[in-house]
Write an enzyme that holds these catalytic residues in place. Sequence first.
Site, PDB file in Angstrom:
ATOM      1  CB  THR A  14     -15.422  10.394  54.010  1.00 53.08           C
ATOM      2  OG1 THR A  14     -14.965  11.343  53.050  1.00 53.08           O
ATOM      3  CG2 THR A  14     -16.597   9.616  53.447  1.00 53.08           C
ATOM      4  CG  ASP A  28      -3.235  12.027  51.407  1.00 48.18           C
ATOM      5  OD1 ASP A  28      -2.699  12.275  50.313  1.00 48.18           O
ATOM      6  OD2 ASP A  28      -4.004  12.818  51.979  1.00 48.18           O
TER       7      ASP A  28
HETATM    8  N1  LIG Z   1     -16.564  16.389  61.957  1.00 49.93           N
HETATM    9  C1  LIG Z   1     -17.364  16.177  60.901  1.00 49.93           C
HETATM   10  N2  LIG Z   1     -18.703  16.082  61.075  1.00 49.93           N
HETATM   11  C2  LIG Z   1     -19.530  15.878  60.029  1.00 49.93           C
HETATM   12  N3  LIG Z   1     -19.086  15.765  58.755  1.00 49.93           N
HETATM   13  C3  LIG Z   1     -17.782  15.845  58.533  1.00 49.93           C
HETATM   14  C4  LIG Z   1     -16.836  16.055  59.570  1.00 49.93           C
HETATM   15  N4  LIG Z   1     -15.597  16.108  59.030  1.00 49.93           N
HETATM   16  C5  LIG Z   1     -15.756  15.936  57.698  1.00 49.93           C
HETATM   17  N5  LIG Z   1     -17.058  15.772  57.387  1.00 49.93           N
HETATM   18  C6  LIG Z   1     -17.648  15.640  56.054  1.00 49.93           C
HETATM   19  O1  LIG Z   1     -16.858  14.756  55.267  1.00 49.93           O
HETATM   20  C7  LIG Z   1     -16.466  15.425  54.062  1.00 49.93           C
HETATM   21  C8  LIG Z   1     -15.144  14.882  53.602  1.00 49.93           C
HETATM   22  O2  LIG Z   1     -14.150  15.165  54.586  1.00 49.93           O
HETATM   23  P1  LIG Z   1     -12.690  15.698  54.168  1.00 49.93           P
HETATM   24  O3  LIG Z   1     -12.892  16.892  53.314  1.00 49.93           O
HETATM   25  O4  LIG Z   1     -11.896  15.857  55.394  1.00 49.93           O
HETATM   26  O5  LIG Z   1     -12.122  14.557  53.216  1.00 49.93           O
HETATM   27  P2  LIG Z   1     -11.619  13.094  53.547  1.00 49.93           P
HETATM   28  O6  LIG Z   1     -12.746  12.152  53.510  1.00 49.93           O
HETATM   29  O7  LIG Z   1     -10.834  13.069  54.824  1.00 49.93           O
HETATM   30  O8  LIG Z   1     -10.695  12.815  52.293  1.00 49.93           O
HETATM   31  P3  LIG Z   1      -9.376  13.629  51.803  1.00 49.93           P
HETATM   32  O9  LIG Z   1      -9.090  14.696  52.808  1.00 49.93           O
HETATM   33  O10 LIG Z   1      -8.308  12.607  51.751  1.00 49.93           O
HETATM   34  O11 LIG Z   1      -9.747  14.196  50.484  1.00 49.93           O
HETATM   35  C9  LIG Z   1     -16.464  16.903  54.404  1.00 49.93           C
HETATM   36  O12 LIG Z   1     -16.649  17.725  53.268  1.00 49.93           O
HETATM   37  C10 LIG Z   1     -17.646  16.992  55.364  1.00 49.93           C
HETATM   38  O13 LIG Z   1     -18.866  17.138  54.655  1.00 49.93           O
HETATM   39  O1  LIG Z   2      -6.924  19.307  45.739  1.00 46.52           O
HETATM   40  P1  LIG Z   2      -6.844  19.990  47.067  1.00 46.52           P
HETATM   41  O2  LIG Z   2      -8.184  20.306  47.628  1.00 46.52           O
HETATM   42  O3  LIG Z   2      -5.870  21.115  47.047  1.00 46.52           O
HETATM   43  O4  LIG Z   2      -6.262  18.919  48.111  1.00 46.52           O
HETATM   44  C1  LIG Z   2      -4.951  18.498  48.071  1.00 46.52           C
HETATM   45  C2  LIG Z   2      -4.780  17.460  49.147  1.00 46.52           C
HETATM   46  O5  LIG Z   2      -5.580  16.339  48.849  1.00 46.52           O
HETATM   47  C3  LIG Z   2      -4.773  15.191  48.756  1.00 46.52           C
HETATM   48  O6  LIG Z   2      -4.397  15.051  47.410  1.00 46.52           O
HETATM   49  C4  LIG Z   2      -5.537  13.980  49.197  1.00 46.52           C
HETATM   50  O7  LIG Z   2      -5.938  14.092  50.524  1.00 46.52           O
HETATM   51  C5  LIG Z   2      -3.535  15.518  49.622  1.00 46.52           C
HETATM   52  O8  LIG Z   2      -2.429  14.710  49.294  1.00 46.52           O
HETATM   53  C6  LIG Z   2      -3.363  16.976  49.301  1.00 46.52           C
HETATM   54  O9  LIG Z   2      -2.750  17.652  50.369  1.00 46.52           O
END
Ligand SMILES: Nc1ncnc2c1ncn2[C@@H]1O[C@H](COP(=O)(O)OP(=O)(O)OP(=O)(O)O)[C@@H](O)[C@H]1O
Ligand SMILES: O=P(O)(O)OC[C@H]1O[C@](O)(CO)[C@@H](O)[C@@H]1O
Length: 308
Positions: A90, A113
């Site tokens: 994000t 996490d």
């Molecule tokens: N390199 C990037 N450039 C632009 N947008 C990005 C990039 N990486 C991630 N995003 C955007 O951010 C959104 C959320 O990222 P991600 O799915 O990795 O979740 P997160 O914020 O790390 O949280 P979590 O993985 O803990 O659920 C993605 O769906 C995407 O739209």
């Molecule tokens: O619900 P999903 O998309 O399988 O993602 C699970 C992942 O998301 C989290 O719950 C939060 O980043 C991780 O702990 C887990 O690996």
Amino acid sequence: MNACVRAVVRTALYHGVEVYGIMRGYSGLIKGEIVRLDTTAVANMVQRGGTLLKSARSQKFTTREGRQEAYNQLVHHGIEGLVVIGGNGTFTGAQLFEQEFGIPTVGAPGTIDNDLYGTDYTIGYDTAVNTALEAIDKIRDTADSHDRAFFVEVMGRDSGYIAIPCAIGGGAEIVLVPEQEQSLESVIDMLQAGRKRQKSSFLVVVAEGDEEGNATTVAAKVKEAIPELDVRVTVIGHIQRGGAPSAADRLLASQIGIAAVEGLINGMHSVMAGIIDRKLVYTPFEDCIKRKKPLNQSFMRMIEILST
Ligand SMILES: Nc1ncnc2c1ncn2[C@@H]1O[C@H](COP(=O)(O)OP(=O)(O)OP(=O)(O)O)[C@@H](O)[C@H]1O
Ligand SMILES: O=P(O)(O)OC[C@H]1O[C@](O)(CO)[C@@H](O)[C@@H]1O
């Protein structure tokens, strides 16, 4: 998340700022799923799990074209600043978006996490740990009465932050986390040593991202090495992601929500609001994304001592 959304809305209104909610993250932003929020929209929300804004991943936002569409939507709605709740991905997207289109953005750390640099705890983490621990307490009853070895898998993607307090609080003999290498042989040795001491039940907490594999894989290998052991596996799973937030999470989410909005109003941008040593801090997205929060080594030692 709801407690944070509520705090963002109420803080903006308190300061006389109009506030909109974007449904389903960047995906909803691109599609224009944007709704005006007033104080009643977030009433009765502080105690609810999940998020009223829903959550989604967006592949399109990772493209320049997608981000252009997102920007057009913001212009269309007259939105001049963003609060984003999430993790590394994000903030990576938000930083890029701000560099390209100049929309000031402040982040709130929202992930169970707890693997984000710039805050001691992330929103949702404490609740997830308590949920997992409650399950572990129940599993221990069977482990104890049936003389079994339980391998319990907890969430955390690539981090062991959930696993460690679960292991300490749940009285586990062993914890396996991705941040620290621990060979299967050493796990087997520790279990064997316990058996020699007449220990009849065992609890091994496995973080889902551990290098040795998930709980099922590790348990199968242990069973092969010690066939006499009555082995069971429990994957706690997504119950860790839901439910009413703990008191600590409600407080944290409220503090961060207020800090995010007040940061924006005071001209901050491309930073995440967090709490370190009980103090509010703003950390540049750049650092949150690139730097790693170190694992507290003293916790690993505690597990070793307490399982003696
Ligand atoms: N390199 C990037 N450039 C632009 N947008 C990005 C990039 N990486 C991630 N995003 C955007 O951010 C959104 C959320 O990222 P991600 O799915 O990795 O979740 P997160 O914020 O790390 O949280 P979590 O993985 O803990 O659920 C993605 O769906 C995407 O739209
Ligand atoms: O619900 P999903 O998309 O399988 O993602 C699970 C992942 O998301 C989290 O719950 C939060 O980043 C991780 O702990 C887990 O690996």
